[in-house]
Structures are given as C-alpha cells and as structure tokens.
Design an enzyme around this catalytic site. Structure first.
Site, PDB file in Angstrom:
ATOM      1  N   LEU A  81       0.848  -1.192   0.000  1.00 54.47           N
ATOM      2  CA  LEU A  81       0.000   0.000   0.000  1.00 54.47           C
ATOM      3  C   LEU A  81       0.879   1.236   0.000  1.00 54.47           C
ATOM      4  O   LEU A  81       1.948   1.242   0.608  1.00 54.47           O
ATOM      5  CB  LEU A  81      -0.846   0.031   1.271  1.00 54.47           C
ATOM      6  CG  LEU A  81      -1.975  -0.971   1.405  1.00 54.47           C
ATOM      7  CD1 LEU A  81      -2.627  -0.827   2.772  1.00 54.47           C
ATOM      8  CD2 LEU A  81      -3.009  -0.755   0.316  1.00 54.47           C
ATOM      9  N   GLU A 111     -10.232   1.090   7.919  1.00 53.83           N
ATOM     10  CA  GLU A 111      -9.900  -0.076   8.749  1.00 53.83           C
ATOM     11  C   GLU A 111      -8.634   0.197   9.549  1.00 53.83           C
ATOM     12  O   GLU A 111      -7.758   0.911   9.084  1.00 53.83           O
ATOM     13  CB  GLU A 111      -9.633  -1.311   7.865  1.00 53.83           C
ATOM     14  CG  GLU A 111     -10.593  -1.465   6.717  1.00 53.83           C
ATOM     15  CD  GLU A 111     -10.263  -2.642   5.801  1.00 53.83           C
ATOM     16  OE1 GLU A 111      -9.669  -3.622   6.256  1.00 53.83           O
ATOM     17  OE2 GLU A 111     -10.611  -2.556   4.616  1.00 53.83           O
ATOM     18  N   LYS A 113      -4.926  -0.496  10.759  1.00 54.50           N
ATOM     19  CA  LYS A 113      -3.806  -1.217  10.133  1.00 54.50           C
ATOM     20  C   LYS A 113      -2.987  -1.849  11.249  1.00 54.50           C
ATOM     21  O   LYS A 113      -2.300  -1.171  12.001  1.00 54.50           O
ATOM     22  CB  LYS A 113      -2.951  -0.263   9.311  1.00 54.50           C
ATOM     23  CG  LYS A 113      -1.874  -1.001   8.540  1.00 54.50           C
ATOM     24  CD  LYS A 113      -1.221  -0.124   7.502  1.00 54.50           C
ATOM     25  CE  LYS A 113      -0.312  -0.922   6.601  1.00 54.50           C
ATOM     26  NZ  LYS A 113       0.649  -1.743   7.328  1.00 54.50           N
ATOM     27  N   ASP A 115      -0.233  -3.934  13.341  1.00 49.68           N
ATOM     28  CA  ASP A 115       1.210  -4.079  13.262  1.00 49.68           C
ATOM     29  C   ASP A 115       1.525  -5.554  13.495  1.00 49.68           C
ATOM     30  O   ASP A 115       1.794  -5.985  14.601  1.00 49.68           O
ATOM     31  CB  ASP A 115       1.838  -3.210  14.362  1.00 49.68           C
ATOM     32  CG  ASP A 115       3.165  -2.676  13.943  1.00 49.68           C
ATOM     33  OD1 ASP A 115       3.622  -3.015  12.823  1.00 49.68           O
ATOM     34  OD2 ASP A 115       3.764  -1.932  14.724  1.00 49.68           O
ATOM     35  N   ARG A 134       3.887 -12.961   3.117  1.00 49.63           N
ATOM     36  CA  ARG A 134       3.837 -12.120   1.923  1.00 49.63           C
ATOM     37  C   ARG A 134       5.084 -12.321   1.052  1.00 49.63           C
ATOM     38  O   ARG A 134       5.009 -12.347  -0.165  1.00 49.63           O
ATOM     39  CB  ARG A 134       3.747 -10.643   2.339  1.00 49.63           C
ATOM     40  CG  ARG A 134       3.622  -9.696   1.164  1.00 49.63           C
ATOM     41  CD  ARG A 134       4.113  -8.291   1.514  1.00 49.63           C
ATOM     42  NE  ARG A 134       3.285  -7.653   2.518  1.00 49.63           N
ATOM     43  CZ  ARG A 134       2.262  -6.850   2.233  1.00 49.63           C
ATOM     44  NH1 ARG A 134       1.947  -6.598   0.985  1.00 49.63           N
ATOM     45  NH2 ARG A 134       1.570  -6.302   3.190  1.00 49.63           N
ATOM     46  N   TYR A 221      -6.737 -10.877  11.915  1.00 47.73           N
ATOM     47  CA  TYR A 221      -7.846 -10.112  11.355  1.00 47.73           C
ATOM     48  C   TYR A 221      -7.714 -10.177   9.837  1.00 47.73           C
ATOM     49  O   TYR A 221      -6.630  -9.901   9.309  1.00 47.73           O
ATOM     50  CB  TYR A 221      -7.826  -8.647  11.818  1.00 47.73           C
ATOM     51  CG  TYR A 221      -8.492  -8.432  13.153  1.00 47.73           C
ATOM     52  CD1 TYR A 221      -9.789  -8.885  13.377  1.00 47.73           C
ATOM     53  CD2 TYR A 221      -7.837  -7.773  14.175  1.00 47.73           C
ATOM     54  CE1 TYR A 221     -10.409  -8.683  14.604  1.00 47.73           C
ATOM     55  CE2 TYR A 221      -8.452  -7.569  15.407  1.00 47.73           C
ATOM     56  CZ  TYR A 221      -9.740  -8.028  15.611  1.00 47.73           C
ATOM     57  OH  TYR A 221     -10.352  -7.837  16.827  1.00 47.73           O
ATOM     58  N   LYS A 312      -0.535   6.586   8.133  1.00 50.79           N
ATOM     59  CA  LYS A 312       0.272   6.110   9.261  1.00 50.79           C
ATOM     60  C   LYS A 312       0.203   7.060  10.456  1.00 50.79           C
ATOM     61  O   LYS A 312       0.154   8.284  10.288  1.00 50.79           O
ATOM     62  CB  LYS A 312       1.740   5.974   8.824  1.00 50.79           C
ATOM     63  CG  LYS A 312       1.973   4.937   7.731  1.00 50.79           C
ATOM     64  CD  LYS A 312       1.545   3.581   8.157  1.00 50.79           C
ATOM     65  CE  LYS A 312       2.506   2.473   8.216  1.00 50.79           C
ATOM     66  NZ  LYS A 312       3.797   2.412   7.768  1.00 50.79           N
ATOM     67  N   CYS A 406      18.963   8.560  50.051  1.00 49.85           N
ATOM     68  CA  CYS A 406      18.047   9.372  49.248  1.00 49.85           C
ATOM     69  C   CYS A 406      18.810  10.564  48.661  1.00 49.85           C
ATOM     70  O   CYS A 406      19.473  11.290  49.416  1.00 49.85           O
ATOM     71  CB  CYS A 406      16.894   9.852  50.121  1.00 49.85           C
ATOM     72  SG  CYS A 406      15.863  11.073  49.279  1.00 49.85           S
ATOM     73  N   CYS A 409      17.178  13.914  50.565  1.00 46.48           N
ATOM     74  CA  CYS A 409      17.306  14.211  52.000  1.00 46.48           C
ATOM     75  C   CYS A 409      18.425  13.418  52.670  1.00 46.48           C
ATOM     76  O   CYS A 409      18.724  13.652  53.843  1.00 46.48           O
ATOM     77  CB  CYS A 409      15.981  13.949  52.717  1.00 46.48           C
ATOM     78  SG  CYS A 409      15.580  12.206  52.881  1.00 46.48           S
ATOM     79  N   CYS A 424      12.886   5.859  49.930  1.00 40.14           N
ATOM     80  CA  CYS A 424      13.561   6.749  50.876  1.00 40.14           C
ATOM     81  C   CYS A 424      12.833   6.599  52.201  1.00 40.14           C
ATOM     82  O   CYS A 424      11.599   6.583  52.238  1.00 40.14           O
ATOM     83  CB  CYS A 424      13.465   8.184  50.357  1.00 40.14           C
ATOM     84  SG  CYS A 424      13.579   9.434  51.633  1.00 40.14           S
ATOM     85  N   CYS A 430      11.522  14.362  54.291  1.00 39.55           N
ATOM     86  CA  CYS A 430      12.200  14.469  52.994  1.00 39.55           C
ATOM     87  C   CYS A 430      11.468  15.518  52.154  1.00 39.55           C
ATOM     88  O   CYS A 430      10.276  15.374  51.868  1.00 39.55           O
ATOM     89  CB  CYS A 430      12.181  13.114  52.286  1.00 39.55           C
ATOM     90  SG  CYS A 430      12.844  13.197  50.616  1.00 39.55           S
TER      91      CYS A 430
HETATM   92  O1  I6G Z   1      -0.861  -4.605   4.448  1.00 45.37           O
HETATM   93  C1  I6G Z   1      -2.143  -4.304   4.551  1.00 45.37           C
HETATM   94  C2  I6G Z   1      -2.695  -4.096   5.772  1.00 45.37           C
HETATM   95  C3  I6G Z   1      -4.037  -3.793   5.898  1.00 45.37           C
HETATM   96  C4  I6G Z   1      -2.925  -4.216   3.370  1.00 45.37           C
HETATM   97  C5  I6G Z   1      -4.294  -3.906   3.490  1.00 45.37           C
HETATM   98  C6  I6G Z   1      -4.834  -3.703   4.779  1.00 45.37           C
HETATM   99  O2  I6G Z   1      -6.131  -3.405   4.853  1.00 45.37           O
HETATM  100  C7  I6G Z   1      -6.679  -3.172   6.116  1.00 45.37           C
HETATM  101  N1  I6G Z   1      -5.045  -3.821   2.386  1.00 45.37           N
HETATM  102  C8  I6G Z   1      -4.500  -4.027   1.188  1.00 45.37           C
HETATM  103  C9  I6G Z   1      -5.348  -3.913  -0.010  1.00 45.37           C
HETATM  104  C10 I6G Z   1      -3.154  -4.341   1.056  1.00 45.37           C
HETATM  105  N2  I6G Z   1      -2.376  -4.442   2.148  1.00 45.37           N
HETATM  106  C11 I6G Z   1      -2.540  -4.563  -0.251  1.00 45.37           C
END
Ligand code: I6G
Length: 667
Positions: A81, A111, A113, A115, A134, A221, A312, A406, A409, A424, A430
């Site tokens: 993306l 939505e 994203k 980590d 991936r 998810y 981001k 301490c 004091c 302390c 103090c």
């Molecule tokens: O890497 C990704 C995380 C979340 C995504 C994504 C996403 O959607 C919530 N959606 C797409 C279409 C792609 N990567 C390519």
C-alpha cells in the site's frame, strides 16, 4: 448414535463454539464445557484413528518440525500500500481518486492497520489448504503448519455458498496482553524475550516447529481476498468483509464505511485517540474505495492499488542516547530512575526524559549511561526505555547501581522483600516527599486547587512557607506575591482557589490525603461505606477489609495512616481551617442502589471522564465491564460510541446517554 456421526457432531459443535468465541467475540459456553467437548472428540479419534481428518479441530498441531520452509507462489500477488503521513497527503489521495472517477465524493471503508505479519490463506472446498507469508509479494514462505495452530484461523469455513477456491488476506498479530504474558513466561524460563508484539508475532509464525507456534498467543484479522473462484463478489469491499465474517473468518469490528476525506480523517483521529486502549498495536489506518466498480476503474500503479492508502500514525519508537540516570523521589518515597536523553522526536513530540521503572528493570534490560536506547512514546503514557542497542555501547559503560541514600534528603534507602521499588525512609522530613504530597493534595481529582502548579509548590516548600498540606490554608496574599512568577492578580486568584477548595467531598478529601494504594475508586468506596471521617479513622483492619476493593494490604496502609499522630494532627488542622464536606448516608454492600447491575461504557463523555463515570458507578455498587454480553444490564453510550453500542442494540440491552447517566448518578 454411531461413532462417525458423534465425531462429526462434536466437530460441528466445536467449530461453532470457535466461531462464536473468536469471530463474534460472544462465547456461548464456559471454557470447561468447551474443554469437555474437545476431550471427548480426542478420545474418540484416538480409538478410531481412521476417522481423523485434517480439518478436525484436534488437528491444529499435527506436523513435525521442518528443516526450512518451502515457498508458495501467490496466484494473485500480495500488493503493498502507498503511505500517507499527513492530512494533506490523504487530501491529495482523495482528490486524485475523485478526479479519476469524475466524481465529487467517494465512500471508503476505513480499517485499522495492524502491526503484525501479512499472510495469505488458501481455502479449497472450504478447507484450509495452505498459508503463506507475503515474501516479496509474488512468492512467500509456506507456513501452512504454523497458521493451522492459530485458533482464530478456521480450518474449515462455515455457512452457505462457500467458493471452491478462496484466498484470504489478513494480518496475524499478537495481543498486547498475550505478549506481556509470553515475555513473562520466557523470562521465567530463562529464554530470550521479545522487543514488541510485532516481532513476537513474526518470530512465532516463522518457527520451524509448529508446536512452538501453537504455544504463542496469535490471532488474525482478515482484510481482503486474493484469488477467488466460483464466487461473484458483492458490490462493495465492506459487504465482502461481512461475507468473510459469515464464513467464519475473523474481521475487525472497528471497520467503518465513511464518506469523503472528512470521514477518513475523523476515523483516523478517533482510532488514534483510542489506539492505546486496544489490546493490539496498530500503526495507522487504511482507507479503501468501497465500491469494487470504482476500484476497478482506478486500477494500480506499479505494485500498489490507486484505490487504497495507509494513513500512518507518527512512529512511537525512536533511537537516542542515554545521557544520565537520575533518581526521582515520589510521594510515598519510591525512588524512580529516570533516563535523561538526547532530545528525540517520537510519537509526535520531543522527548528528553523517559522512565526506567525500577532497579530490576534497568538490570534486566542492562541499561547503562552512554548507551543508544530505543524509546517508546505511546499516546499520553510516560515515554519509556524499551531496550538497548548493545552493538553501539561505548567502551567503559558501567552497570547501574541504585543509591544507598536518598538523593534529596540523605535518609537511608530500603527495599522491602518482594518489592521491586526502593524507598527513601525520610518520610515527610524528605522535602521531595513533602512536595509530592502537596502536589497530589492540590491536584484536580483531589482538592482541585487551580493555579497551584508544581513549580509553585517547589518554591513554597523550599522557602519554608509550606511544610504540610494544612499550611496551604494559612498562606497570605503577600507571601504568595513575593514568589517568582507571581503577580498580585495571580496571588489573589490562588488565595481564592484555596478558599474554594475548602468545600469538598469526603471521597476527594480521602483521595487527597495520599494514603498509599488509595486511588480515586478506593476513596469513593471508603466514603460511601463509612459515610463520615471519624468512622473510617477508627475502623479496624478487619472492618476496612469488608469494603469493596479493599484487601489486606490496602487495609493495613489505611489503618497505619490514621494511627500516626502527625497525620491526625494535619487532618485536625485542615478541618479547623474550614475544610468540610457533607457526611453521606451509609450504604452497606448489599443495599447499594446499583448492586448486582453490570454496566459497560463506550464513547466519549463530556461532563466526566470514563474513569470517573466508572468509579462513580462502582461506588453505587455496580460492576463495570469491558465488553458487552448478554449479562450486561446497561450500556452507557457517549459521543461516537464504538462497536459495543452496536452490540448492545443487537442484544436489546438498555442504552443510557450521558444525561441519563448523570440523572442516575445523582438520584
Ligand atoms: O498490508 C495491509 C494491511 C491492511 C494491506 C491492506 C490492509 O487493509 C486493512 N489492504 C490491502 C489492499 C493491502 N495491504 C494490499
């Protein structure tokens, strides 16, 4: 019933429970009952191994360790993306979308994203046949045996119209609580710990032994599809996600359809504000044009779709150098090591100090002055030192040693057995503890003395004008006006604020005293249990323990506090100075008005914080839960409520708006 039928029935029942538990977040049965079903199925399969199928819920962890992962070619590439790092970049994206489509406005799905680690799952005839990372987008690693161990990834899809071939794309992640528990386990076993949930998830999914993966708290998810055969997609991305959910795939319930760039940015800010409350890390949000016909018209540039963008959040971690470790003395004498840092921009602000928690944490992370350290700043929480880059340690950097006296004091420092905190022993002699006690007393949730800031308290104590909280009430305007950065006007305002604070509530007053372990909620509980101060001051430890939320440790602290002549004297002086509150009618736990009722709070409240609402409800006997279930009696819905609101509607639970809540609390 014949054995085959019983086995099939058990599998169906267990899969159904998995679906309710993992996908709908609405368990139907207690864990013990689920375990019983699994045990029965396992026993039957042991007796009849010829009836075992790979999609049986008992077969999640089956395979032997491998030497190396094979590769999988993604039939439909896993794209990346484009990123946006500012509102302007999102506005530019939206403008491009509208121009290409020749439209004034567009609807997006927004939505979170996550980590984690992107994976592709392939279902054939509704059965999970492969799982892949991936990789470079065209070829990934074959991690089928590992994804099979993730409980929220169904081995078999459910429901009607399941396509013969369906590739599902999603993010495998580790919850924060799971991560903490895993690290605690690793530490106990003397194994290496993980730096963050993302690394832990990636490391877990790329284990050569699936039995190790199975032990790790992973979840998924799903957010999209790759190759699909035998299914005509609905008109919209959001409807497609709904269908995935109906087939048993876990889809975030934070997903919303929004209109235009304003809708996108509103969603971004909402998620950013709530980000720390989620049990998983997100590094931004993703907007996707909702209508597939519009997505098709927009197409792709190189490897990224023109119809989607990741917005981001500012990075929450950064590297910097540790210049010194100072020791701060808190209100209760706790010594907290604080990292002084070379200034670094992280999480949207410049950070120069970070907490190091305590001596043990410093040794565990082996933090030394001169080190290059990873700093994390998440939302409003105090920045912390996460880890050290050992490779960059300068020669001669010495291990940390906690002071024996301490630093303020000079009193002895002790560390009680079983406690991580060094303290302390100077008590209110103090100056550091004295200052902190006064700052706490004046704070908003305590006596709420506006204008009495930290710098001012420091000056008052250093000049000997205030030695304890009672002295605040004999300050004069002349004394205040002589302080640095204090004019006549602000001195008069402060005197008025001190005067105003005299009218308070018992709960606030108790909280303000700063008794160890007595936070806002406990203070409220104590106030409503005893109703007046003398009753509380004379209560035995045993009586104190009968108050909701008060255990033996807290009871001991309260009891000890009121036995000290010095504390009784200060309380006496405060009352003589005019600090007062109305006594309350005493409620016993059994006749509290909201006893036995369960509340859930969602959305933003205007007249109080959610914590405050929670504490007030609890003081009236209510239980305040984190999620909505059939057992919930009321859902309090503020502005922009989350999915809990939808769930409450679906379950027909009574919903209170903020006004109704206020009425309830006052009545
Ligand atoms: O890497 C990704 C995380 C979340 C995504 C994504 C996403 O959607 C919530 N959606 C797409 C279409 C792609 N990567 C390519």
């Amino acid at each position: 019933m014949n054995i085959r039928k019983r086995i099939e029935k058990l599998r169906e029942e267990i899969n159904n429970h998995n679906y309710h538990y993992y996908v709908l977040d609405e368990p139907l049965i207690p864990d013990v009952e689920y375990d019983r079903l699994m045990r029965e199925l396992r026993e039957l399969e042991e007796q009849h191994p010829e009836l075992i199928t790979p999609d049986s819920p008992t077969q999640r962890v089956g395979a032997e360790p491998v030497e190396a992962f094979g590769t999988v070619r993604h039939e439909a590439p896993m794209l990346s993306l484009d990123n946006a790092f500012s509102d302007e970049e999102v506005q530019a994206f939206h403008r491009r979308v509208c121009e290409r489509l020749g439209l004034e406005d567009v609807e997006y799905t927004a939505e979170p994203k996550l980590d984690g680690l992107a994976v592709s799952l392939r279902y054939e005839g509704g059965v999970l046949v492969s799982g892949a990372t991936r990789g470079d987008g065209y070829t990934g690693e074959n991690i089928t045996q590992n994804v099979r161990t993730v409980p929220s990834i169904p081995l078999k899809l459910r429901g009607k119209g399941i396509p013969p071939v369906l590739e599902v794309r999603g993010e495998v992640y580790m919850t924060r609580s799971g991560f903490e528990a895993l690290n605690a386990r690793q530490r106990k076993a003397g194994e290496k710990t993980f730096v963050n949930p993302r690394n832990a998830a990636a490391g877990s999914l790329r284990q050569l032994d699936p039995r190790v993966t199975a032990e790790r708290p992973l979840a998924i998810y799903c957010y999209g599809v790759g190759v699909v055969r035998g299914w005509t997609l609905p008109e919209r991305h959001s409807l497609m996600l709904e269908q995935l959910k109906a087939w048993g795939l876990r889809v975030s319930d934070e997903i919303r359809v929004v209109r235009g760039v304003e809708g996108c940015l509103r969603y971004y800010r909402d998620m950013q504000a709530r980000r720390d409350k989620l049990d998983y890390d997100i590094d931004g949000v993703v907007y996707k044009v909702d209508l597939f016909s519009q997505q098709d018209a927009l197409g792709f540039v190189s490897r990224a779709p023109r119809w989607a963008i990741a917005h981001k959040f500012p990075a929450q971690e950064a590297l910097t150098r540790l210049l010194a470790i100072d020791i701060q003395v808190g209100r209760t004498g706790a010594l907290t090591p604080v990292a002084r840092l070379e200034p670094v921009f992280v999480g949207g602000a410049t950070v120069t100090n970070a907490t190091l928690h305590n001596e043990d944490e410093i040794h565990r992370k082996d933090v030394r002055v001169g080190d290059t350290v990873v700093i994390r700043r998440a939302g409003d929480v105090i920045p912390e030192v996460v880890s050290v880059v050992r490779e960059r340690r300068p020669p001669g950097a010495a291990p940390f040693k906690m002071a024996g006296r301490c630093p303020v004091c000079g009193a002895d420092v002790i560390r009680n057995e079983g406690e991580a905190v060094a303290r302390c022993t100077g008590g209110l002699f103090c100056p550091a503890q004295r200052k902190e006690a006064i700052k706490h007393f004046a704070s908003r949730k305590a006596m709420d003395i506006e204008g009495l800031g930290d710098k001012l308290v420091d000056q008052l104590v250093e000049r000997g004008l205030v030695n304890n909280v009672a002295d605040l009430y004999s300050l004069t305007q002349e004394q205040l006006a002589g302080l640095e950065r204090m004019g006549e006007k602000s001195a008069a305002n402060l005197i008025a604020a001190i005067e105003n604070s005299k009218e308070t509530t018992l709960a606030r007053f108790l909280y303000a005293l700063g008794i160890r372990e007595v936070g806002e909620a406990t203070a409220l509980s104590l106030a409503s249990h005893f109703g007046n101060l003398p009753a509380l001051m004379e209560a035995s430890e045993e009586t104190l323990q009968s108050v909701p939320d008060v255990g033996p440790v807290v009871a001991a602290h309260i009891h000890a506090f009121f036995r000290q002549a010095h504390n009784r004297e200060v309380i006496e002086r405060l009352q003589q100075a005019g600090v007062h509150w109305p006594d309350l009618q005493v409620h016993r736990a059994t006749d509290l008005p909201l006893q036995g009722k369960t509340f859930v709070i969602t959305g933003r409240l205007d007249t109080m914080t959610r914590d405050e609402a929670k504490a007030r409800l609890q003081a009236l006997g209510a239980r305040v839960a984190g999620s909505v279930s059939r057992k919930t009696d009321y859902v309090v819905a503020g502005e922009e409520p989350g999915s809990k609101y939808d769930k409450a509607l679906a379950l027909g639970i009574d919903i209170l708006d903020e006004r109704a809540l206020s009425d309830l609390l006052q009545s």
